[in-house]
Motif scaffolding. Structure first.
Motif, PDB file in Angstrom:
ATOM      1  N   SER A 140       0.940  -1.304   0.111  1.00 21.50           N
ATOM      2  CA  SER A 140       0.027  -0.134  -0.099  1.00 21.50           C
ATOM      3  C   SER A 140       0.718   1.279  -0.002  1.00 21.50           C
ATOM      4  O   SER A 140       1.998   1.278   0.415  1.00 21.50           O
ATOM      5  N   MET A 141       0.405   2.303  -0.656  1.00 19.98           N
ATOM      6  CA  MET A 141       0.994   3.630  -0.631  1.00 19.98           C
ATOM      7  C   MET A 141       1.568   4.185   0.724  1.00 19.98           C
ATOM      8  O   MET A 141       2.399   5.031   0.854  1.00 19.98           O
ATOM      9  N   SER A 142       0.585   3.866   1.733  1.00 24.46           N
ATOM     10  CA  SER A 142       0.770   4.401   2.953  1.00 24.46           C
ATOM     11  C   SER A 142       1.775   3.507   3.700  1.00 24.46           C
ATOM     12  O   SER A 142       2.200   3.877   4.855  1.00 24.46           O
ATOM     13  N   GLY A 143       2.192   2.268   3.258  1.00 23.38           N
ATOM     14  CA  GLY A 143       3.264   1.411   3.831  1.00 23.38           C
ATOM     15  C   GLY A 143       2.913   0.690   5.054  1.00 23.38           C
ATOM     16  O   GLY A 143       3.495  -0.034   5.780  1.00 23.38           O
ATOM     17  N   ASP A 144       1.298   0.660   5.157  1.00 25.72           N
ATOM     18  CA  ASP A 144       0.668  -0.072   6.291  1.00 25.72           C
ATOM     19  C   ASP A 144       0.647  -1.506   6.196  1.00 25.72           C
ATOM     20  O   ASP A 144       0.810  -2.144   6.914  1.00 25.72           O
ATOM     21  N   TYR A 145       0.319  -1.827   4.849  1.00 28.24           N
ATOM     22  CA  TYR A 145      -0.007  -3.151   4.485  1.00 28.24           C
ATOM     23  C   TYR A 145       0.353  -3.765   3.327  1.00 28.24           C
ATOM     24  O   TYR A 145       0.963  -3.050   2.365  1.00 28.24           O
ATOM     25  N   VAL A 146       0.824  -5.050   3.327  1.00 22.43           N
ATOM     26  CA  VAL A 146       1.244  -5.881   2.039  1.00 22.43           C
ATOM     27  C   VAL A 146       0.351  -6.994   2.130  1.00 22.43           C
ATOM     28  O   VAL A 146      -0.203  -7.586   3.152  1.00 22.43           O
ATOM     29  N   VAL A 147      -0.172  -7.179   0.746  1.00 18.08           N
ATOM     30  CA  VAL A 147      -1.130  -8.349   0.412  1.00 18.08           C
ATOM     31  C   VAL A 147      -0.254  -9.197  -0.593  1.00 18.08           C
ATOM     32  O   VAL A 147       0.215  -8.837  -1.512  1.00 18.08           O
ATOM     33  N   SER A 148      -0.397 -10.440  -0.164  1.00 16.38           N
ATOM     34  CA  SER A 148       0.164 -11.382  -1.228  1.00 16.38           C
ATOM     35  C   SER A 148      -0.684 -12.663  -1.554  1.00 16.38           C
ATOM     36  O   SER A 148      -1.520 -13.004  -0.661  1.00 16.38           O
ATOM     37  N   VAL A 149      -0.770 -13.108  -2.777  1.00 16.36           N
ATOM     38  CA  VAL A 149      -1.571 -13.937  -3.307  1.00 16.36           C
ATOM     39  C   VAL A 149      -0.920 -15.225  -3.924  1.00 16.36           C
ATOM     40  O   VAL A 149       0.279 -15.023  -4.543  1.00 16.36           O
ATOM     41  N   ASP A 150      -1.498 -16.266  -3.914  1.00 23.49           N
ATOM     42  CA  ASP A 150      -0.881 -17.780  -4.346  1.00 23.49           C
ATOM     43  C   ASP A 150      -1.664 -18.365  -5.250  1.00 23.49           C
ATOM     44  O   ASP A 150      -2.951 -17.950  -5.506  1.00 23.49           O
ATOM     45  N   ARG A 151      -1.213 -19.470  -5.612  1.00 22.24           N
ATOM     46  CA  ARG A 151      -1.857 -20.382  -6.591  1.00 22.24           C
ATOM     47  C   ARG A 151      -2.779 -21.372  -5.853  1.00 22.24           C
ATOM     48  O   ARG A 151      -3.738 -21.782  -6.468  1.00 22.24           O
ATOM     49  N   ALA A 152      -3.006 -21.393  -4.297  1.00 20.81           N
ATOM     50  CA  ALA A 152      -4.080 -21.953  -3.858  1.00 20.81           C
ATOM     51  C   ALA A 152      -5.119 -21.137  -3.299  1.00 20.81           C
ATOM     52  O   ALA A 152      -5.684 -21.287  -2.348  1.00 20.81           O
ATOM     53  N   LYS A 153      -5.559 -20.100  -4.241  1.00 21.83           N
ATOM     54  CA  LYS A 153      -6.646 -19.085  -4.023  1.00 21.83           C
ATOM     55  C   LYS A 153      -6.416 -18.519  -2.779  1.00 21.83           C
ATOM     56  O   LYS A 153      -7.647 -17.807  -2.150  1.00 21.83           O
ATOM     57  N   LYS A 154      -5.441 -18.179  -2.136  1.00 26.44           N
ATOM     58  CA  LYS A 154      -5.386 -17.789  -0.776  1.00 26.44           C
ATOM     59  C   LYS A 154      -4.428 -16.195  -0.854  1.00 26.44           C
ATOM     60  O   LYS A 154      -3.809 -16.069  -1.728  1.00 26.44           O
ATOM     61  N   ALA A 155      -5.114 -15.212  -0.177  1.00 29.74           N
ATOM     62  CA  ALA A 155      -4.767 -14.015  -0.079  1.00 29.74           C
ATOM     63  C   ALA A 155      -4.349 -13.882   1.634  1.00 29.74           C
ATOM     64  O   ALA A 155      -5.066 -14.360   2.365  1.00 29.74           O
ATOM     65  N   VAL A 156      -3.199 -13.293   1.778  1.00 25.79           N
ATOM     66  CA  VAL A 156      -2.718 -12.891   2.993  1.00 25.79           C
ATOM     67  C   VAL A 156      -2.234 -11.419   3.169  1.00 25.79           C
ATOM     68  O   VAL A 156      -1.628 -10.627   2.534  1.00 25.79           O
ATOM     69  N   VAL A 157      -2.803 -10.985   4.200  1.00 29.20           N
ATOM     70  CA  VAL A 157      -2.406  -9.419   4.660  1.00 29.20           C
ATOM     71  C   VAL A 157      -1.527  -9.300   5.807  1.00 29.20           C
ATOM     72  O   VAL A 157      -1.618 -10.055   6.812  1.00 29.20           O
ATOM     73  N   TRP A 158      -0.654  -8.803   5.560  1.00 29.75           N
ATOM     74  CA  TRP A 158       0.835  -8.471   6.184  1.00 29.75           C
ATOM     75  C   TRP A 158       0.704  -7.151   6.728  1.00 29.75           C
ATOM     76  O   TRP A 158       0.386  -6.060   6.091  1.00 29.75           O
ATOM     77  N   SER A 159       1.472  -7.143   7.871  1.00 31.38           N
ATOM     78  CA  SER A 159       1.466  -5.529   8.530  1.00 31.38           C
ATOM     79  C   SER A 159       2.824  -5.634   9.494  1.00 31.38           C
ATOM     80  O   SER A 159       3.387  -6.887   9.905  1.00 31.38           O
ATOM     81  N   GLU A 160       3.336  -4.590   9.730  1.00 38.63           N
ATOM     82  CA  GLU A 160       4.424  -4.234  10.613  1.00 38.63           C
ATOM     83  C   GLU A 160       4.016  -4.456  12.016  1.00 38.63           C
ATOM     84  O   GLU A 160       5.024  -5.058  12.931  1.00 38.63           O
ATOM     85  N   TYR A 161       2.837  -4.313  12.439  1.00 33.74           N
ATOM     86  CA  TYR A 161       2.380  -4.262  13.629  1.00 33.74           C
ATOM     87  C   TYR A 161       1.822  -5.604  14.172  1.00 33.74           C
ATOM     88  O   TYR A 161       1.226  -6.313  13.258  1.00 33.74           O
TER      89      TYR A 161
END
Length: 609
Positions: A588-609
């Motif tokens: 994200s442009m604010s730097g708060d979140y990172v989202v990753s997606v994979d072949r197994a239909k899953k999305a993961v939201v990552w954060s520093e906190y």
């Protein structure tokens, strides 16, 4: 003449093999005759002796029958000389028996030899028949050889004609290549001249703008110094005073009238800003614009999008869930909010909003007939552009929920990007073309043929950059179809990412490496590798953080790797959430979140906190 020669050759050939057979028979007769000549002579002598003994025996028996034994000696006395060498009748009888035995053996040998002669005669007949058959084959082969020789002569003549035509075409090609080279040189010179002219004009205009800004700031500072502001002064009074100042400047026709009056903005952190970012933050702090109700007292404050000044790599996962019906290929954050879009093989684009670290579906965009390969938001964040395997690009407007489809590619579209505005877009495809589109008309305005399958494309102000499976990154001039620069990597390119200042480009390739290019120098500045990192597919996407301090990509085993772009070292790896290959990541442009997606239909939201 040819027929007479052929008949003469045929007659000569037939006579030759007959004479050869006769010579072989004579040679065999001489050889066999010499081998059995001694036996024949011995056999003839034995026959003579056996006849003589037979006659002698008959004569003796006749004499014995006619006269008594006392006169035997007297009767045979005339022949005494002839049989003097014989001892007696018994000895002669034994010799006769021996001769008969020898005669029988010789007769047996003669029979055996006759049998062998018959066998040889049969073999000779067989050989004669095979010789006849082979002679026929030889004649056929001679005829075929003659035909092939004639064909060779014809081929040589036709090759000579083709060689002459080829030489003429080659000379024409060399001439045309020389003309093309001259035309390209002229075109390059014209482009360079136009570029220099445009650069000079832009520099002059920039100088004029800078002078106007300096004059405006000087005037504003002078006016500010002339004012006496009380601590308990009325804000509304100051605004009305500024409004009157703006009106007076417009009425005076001074250069300041071209610049709008200042507005109120939110402050931003200045920590760890580089020179370019500091100037950008300073410009955003004193930003001016011309709304229709210019400098009105009742204007609302402008809320700029949150911009990250310092990014920290994420540490933990806040949210993990299967959000699509099939594997996910692309993920992208909106530049103006925490809105994120995902798309994959289930042919839909889903718009999500991050609330409390979790994804909440806001909208589902449909209309694609193939899987989604890439997603892009326009600078305003109200339009979504997606590339699809159905050979087209799709544009959705989130506010009106309308959609447009851009068709023209003959292969799968691998990437679609906005070209620094909401009215132009660029797509690349497996049909080895890059197309530029007029979005309001949904029409292709330019098509560039490329030498290799194009996997990704990004756009800047003056050029387009494409990554290819022939291991090259190509730079295309936006004003023409010329490739102005090429950078070669170790393996085929899977993705490209250009940061906002357009000075650095991050590429991911199938040699399990990320390459950071300096666009001002046109060369690779740094290469990121790590133990365990493996590029999972031909469309694995890598990104830079909003402050370009970190680069990030997902591995085939589900681990996310984060490198420090200043040191080139691995900063952190995130494992345990993904069980399949990670296809794409977004920051994200604010730097708060990172989202990753994979072949197994899953999305993961990552954060520093």
């Amino acid at each position: 003449m040819q027929g007479a020669d052929r008949r003469a050759r045929d007659t000569g050939g037939k006579t030759a093999w007959k004479l050869h057979i006769i010579r072989q028979l004579r040679h065999r007769d001489r050889a066999q005759h010499g081998n059995f000549q001694e036996f024949i002579q011995s056999y003839n002598k034995l026959l003579e002796k056996s006849v003589f003994l037979k006659d002698l025996t008959e004569k003796i028996q006749t004499d014995r029958a006619q006269s008594p034994g006392s006169h035997h000696a007297a009767r045979i006395s005339p022949e005494g000389l002839h049989i003097a060498g014989y001892k007696d009748a018994d000895t002669l009888q034994e010799e006769i028996s021996d001769l008969r035995c020898n005669n029988g053996e010789l007769a047996y040998q003669v029979c055996e030899l006759s049998k062998r002669v018959q066998e040889r005669d049969e073999e000779l007949k067989t050989q004669k028949s095979s010789i006849s058959y082979l002679s026929g084959l030889v004649e056929d082969h001679r005829h075929q050889c003659q035909c092939l020789e004639n064909e060779v002569v014809q081929m040589v003549c036709s090759n000579a004609d083709l060689k002459e035509d080829y030489d003429q075409l080659l000379s024409q090609r060399l001439l045309l290549e020389g003309q093309l080279h001259e035309a390209e040189e002229e075109q390059r010179e014209l482009i360079e001249g136009l570029t220099k002219k445009k650069a000079m004009e832009a520099e002059q205009q920039n100088n004029i703008n800078e002078r106007r800004k300096e004059e405006m700031w000087t005037l504003l500072v002078k006016k500010a110094l002339r004012k006496t502001v009380s601590a308990e002064g009325d804000v509304r009074h100051r605004n009305s005073t500024d409004l009157s100042d703006c009106s007076s400047m417009e009425m005076s026709g001074s250069p300041e009238m071209e610049e709008p009056c200042p507005r109120k903005t939110r402050s931003q952190s200045m920590i760890a800003l580089g020179p370019s970012r500091f100037m950008g933050a300073l410009r955003s702090l004193f930003d001016f614009r011309k709304p229709q109700d210019m400098c009105s007292v009742d204007d609302e404050w402008y809320h700029a999008s949150s911009v990250c000044v310092i990014c920290c790599p994420p540490k933990r996962a806040l949210y993990s869930k299967e959000i699509h019906d099939s594997e996910i290929h692309a993920v992208k954050f909106s530049p103006k909010s925490k809105m994120v879009a995902t798309g994959g093989a289930d042919r839909v684009v889903k718009i999500w909003d991050i609330v409390g670290g979790q994804l909440h579906c806001q909208q589902v965009l449909q209309g694609c007939n193939g899987g989604i390969t890439s997603i892009e938001f326009d600078p305003s964040g109200v339009q979504v552009l997606a590339a699809s395997f159905d050979g087209s690009a799709h544009l959705w407007k989130l506010d009106s929920k309308s959609s447009d489809k851009m068709t023209g590619h003959t292969g799968k579209v691998t990437a679609a990007r906005f070209k620094m505005s909401t009215y132009r877009a660029v797509t690349c495809s497996m049909d080895r073309t890059i197309r530029e589109w007029d979005l309001p008309k949904a029409a292709c305005i330019r098509c560039i043929s490329v030498p290799s399958y194009c996997s990704d494309v990004v756009c800047s102000d003056s050029y387009m950059i494409s990554g290819h499976h022939d291991k090259k990154i190509r730079f295309w001039d936006s004003r023409c179809r010329l490739c102005v620069r090429e950078v070669t990597l170790e393996e085929k390119v899977t993705s490209l990412y250009m940061e906002q200042e357009q000075t650095q480009l991050l590429s991911c390739s199938r040699d399990d490496a990320l390459s950071l290019l300096d666009l001002r120098m046109g060369s690779v500045r740094m290469v990121f590798r790590a133990d365990g990192f493996k590029c999972g597919c031909n469309w694995t996407k890598a990104i830079l953080s909003p402050d370009t301090s970190y680069s990030m990509a997902g591995s085939s085993d589900g681990t996310i790797f984060i490198w420090n772009t200043r040191t080139g070292l691995l900063e952190r790896s995130l494992a345990g959430e993904h069980s399949a290959s990670v296809n794409a990541v977004a920051w994200s442009m604010s730097g708060d979140y990172v989202v990753s997606v994979d072949r197994a239909k899953k999305a993961v939201v990552w954060s520093e906190y």
